[in-house]
Design a protein around this motif. Structure first.
Motif, short mmCIF file in Angstrom:
data_model
loop_
_atom_site.label_atom_id
_atom_site.label_comp_id
_atom_site.label_asym_id
_atom_site.label_seq_id
_atom_site.Cartn_x
_atom_site.Cartn_y
_atom_site.Cartn_z
N THR A 152 -14.78 -2.46 -75.24
CA THR A 152 -16.16 -2.68 -75.63
C THR A 152 -16.63 -4.03 -75.10
N THR A 153 -17.91 -4.11 -74.77
CA THR A 153 -18.46 -5.37 -74.29
C THR A 153 -19.94 -5.46 -74.65
N GLY A 154 -20.39 -6.67 -74.91
CA GLY A 154 -21.79 -6.85 -75.27
C GLY A 154 -22.73 -6.77 -74.09
N GLY A 155 -22.23 -6.97 -72.89
CA GLY A 155 -23.09 -6.96 -71.71
C GLY A 155 -23.59 -5.57 -71.36
N TRP A 156 -24.65 -5.52 -70.61
CA TRP A 156 -25.20 -4.25 -70.14
C TRP A 156 -24.31 -3.70 -69.03
N GLU A 157 -24.39 -2.40 -68.81
CA GLU A 157 -23.61 -1.80 -67.73
C GLU A 157 -23.99 -2.41 -66.39
N SER A 158 -25.27 -2.71 -66.22
CA SER A 158 -25.71 -3.30 -64.94
C SER A 158 -25.11 -4.68 -64.71
N HIS A 159 -24.79 -5.39 -65.80
CA HIS A 159 -24.18 -6.71 -65.65
C HIS A 159 -22.80 -6.62 -65.01
N TYR A 160 -22.17 -5.45 -65.14
CA TYR A 160 -20.81 -5.23 -64.63
C TYR A 160 -20.82 -4.27 -63.44
N SER A 161 -21.96 -4.11 -62.82
CA SER A 161 -22.09 -3.24 -61.65
C SER A 161 -21.59 -3.98 -60.41
N PRO A 162 -21.48 -3.31 -59.24
CA PRO A 162 -20.98 -3.98 -58.04
C PRO A 162 -21.74 -5.26 -57.67
N ARG A 163 -23.03 -5.34 -58.03
CA ARG A 163 -23.80 -6.55 -57.73
C ARG A 163 -24.19 -7.31 -59.00
N GLY A 164 -23.59 -6.93 -60.12
CA GLY A 164 -23.91 -7.56 -61.40
C GLY A 164 -23.34 -8.96 -61.50
N VAL A 165 -23.99 -9.79 -62.31
CA VAL A 165 -23.63 -11.20 -62.40
C VAL A 165 -22.23 -11.41 -62.98
N ASN A 166 -21.75 -10.48 -63.81
CA ASN A 166 -20.43 -10.63 -64.42
C ASN A 166 -19.30 -10.19 -63.50
N GLY A 167 -19.65 -9.56 -62.41
CA GLY A 167 -18.63 -8.99 -61.53
C GLY A 167 -18.38 -7.54 -61.88
N PRO A 168 -17.92 -6.74 -60.92
CA PRO A 168 -17.67 -5.32 -61.17
C PRO A 168 -16.62 -5.12 -62.25
N ILE A 169 -16.86 -4.18 -63.14
CA ILE A 169 -15.92 -3.93 -64.23
C ILE A 169 -14.55 -3.54 -63.69
N ASP A 170 -14.51 -2.80 -62.58
CA ASP A 170 -13.22 -2.41 -62.01
C ASP A 170 -12.42 -3.63 -61.56
N ASP A 171 -13.12 -4.65 -61.06
CA ASP A 171 -12.42 -5.88 -60.65
C ASP A 171 -11.92 -6.65 -61.87
N LEU A 172 -12.74 -6.73 -62.91
CA LEU A 172 -12.34 -7.47 -64.10
C LEU A 172 -11.13 -6.82 -64.77
N LEU A 173 -11.07 -5.49 -64.73
CA LEU A 173 -9.98 -4.79 -65.39
C LEU A 173 -8.78 -4.57 -64.48
N PHE A 174 -8.91 -4.91 -63.19
CA PHE A 174 -7.81 -4.68 -62.25
C PHE A 174 -6.51 -5.35 -62.67
N PRO A 175 -6.52 -6.61 -63.13
CA PRO A 175 -5.24 -7.21 -63.53
C PRO A 175 -4.55 -6.45 -64.66
#
Length: 258
Positions: A152-175
């Motif tokens: 779960t995350t408070g950010g919008w889905e777009s925030h974690y999109s390929p061009r989103g400011v938080n970075g792609p969710i797949d990259d954040l979860l890769f580790p």
């Protein structure tokens, strides 16, 4: 199916608590056996230190990997570590459920990994040679088991999109996907992510439950993320770099997905 849910949230009345309860009930009603490691309720010790190995030589320098290896081999680990390892052996599928805090899992869950993933259990297994560099990244003691993140995350889905400011969710979860789960051999399923959790009303929660239920119903059939197997020929050994003809001129996490 035997399912282990490792749950990391301090408030049982939270959204995460409701999702945990839904998951357990849904799986049990479908005939699955479920165990829950509720880390906050267990008062799980998050810090790996010398006290995890009660029979180590007093006063000797503390080497976490060597102490872990010796204790695992000789059955002298702390009791809580051994219990969690038995749950992992029992499980066919492991769910890690947590809120995304500061772009990572909560410290208590990271501590569960650090303490439970002993040398000889989750790493340090298999031969090392010119053609095989240990049983890891698609091999290991967890091979044949499945794993999925419920995040779960408070950010919008777009925030974690390929061009989103938080970075792609797949990259954040890769580790977590590649390093914590695929490394010891799990087949890693695509994550179930709930965005914008502060904007959750009853209607939206019902939609989330329905979507989560569908994912739980297909735990055994969903295609895993197609990570490249380390010893399958895609990597040069011992350099462990991807062959030049695979994803040429590309870099980053995505090259490790076929």
């Amino acid at each position: 199916m035997n399912v282990l849910l490792v749950y990391a949230h301090p408030e049982p009345r939270s959204l995460n608590g409701s999702l945990r309860d839904f998951t357990v009930n849904h799986l049990q009603q479908a005939g699955h056996a479920v165990q829950v490691s509720d880390l906050y309720a267990m008062n799980w010790k998050a810090v790996l230190d010398a006290s995890d190995y009660p029979e180590r030589e007093a006063g000797a320098p503390f080497n976490p990997s060597l102490e872990s290896k010796h204790a695992f081999q000789h059955g002298t680990q702390a009791a809580d570590i051994a219990r969690e390892q038995e749950k992992l052996r029992w499980a066919d599928t492991v769910l890690l459920q947590f809120p995304l805090w500061w772009f990572a899992m909560p410290a208590i869950l990271k501590g569960w990994v650090e303490r439970v993933y002993a040398y000889g259990f989750a790493y340090g297994v298999g031969e090392h040679s010119d053609t095989h560099w240990g049983d890891r990244y698609g091999e290991g003691l967890m091979k044949g088991k499945r794993a999925m993140l419920v995040v779960t995350t408070g950010g919008w889905e777009s925030h974690y999109s390929p061009r989103g400011v938080n970075g792609p969710i797949d990259d954040l979860l890769f580790p977590i996907h590649h390093g914590i789960l695929y490394y010891p051999g799990f087949d890693v399923l695509p994550p179930f992510v709930v965005y914008r959790t502060s904007r959750m009303d009853e209607a939206r929660f019902a939609q989330v439950r329905e979507a989560l239920g569908q994912r739980l119903d297909t735990l055994g059939t969903t295609a895993p993320i197609p990570f490249r197997q380390q010893n399958g020929g895609a990597y040069e050994i011992p350099a462990l770099t991807l062959r030049a003809d695979l994803a040429p001129d590309e870099t980053g996490f995505a090259i490790h997905v076929a």
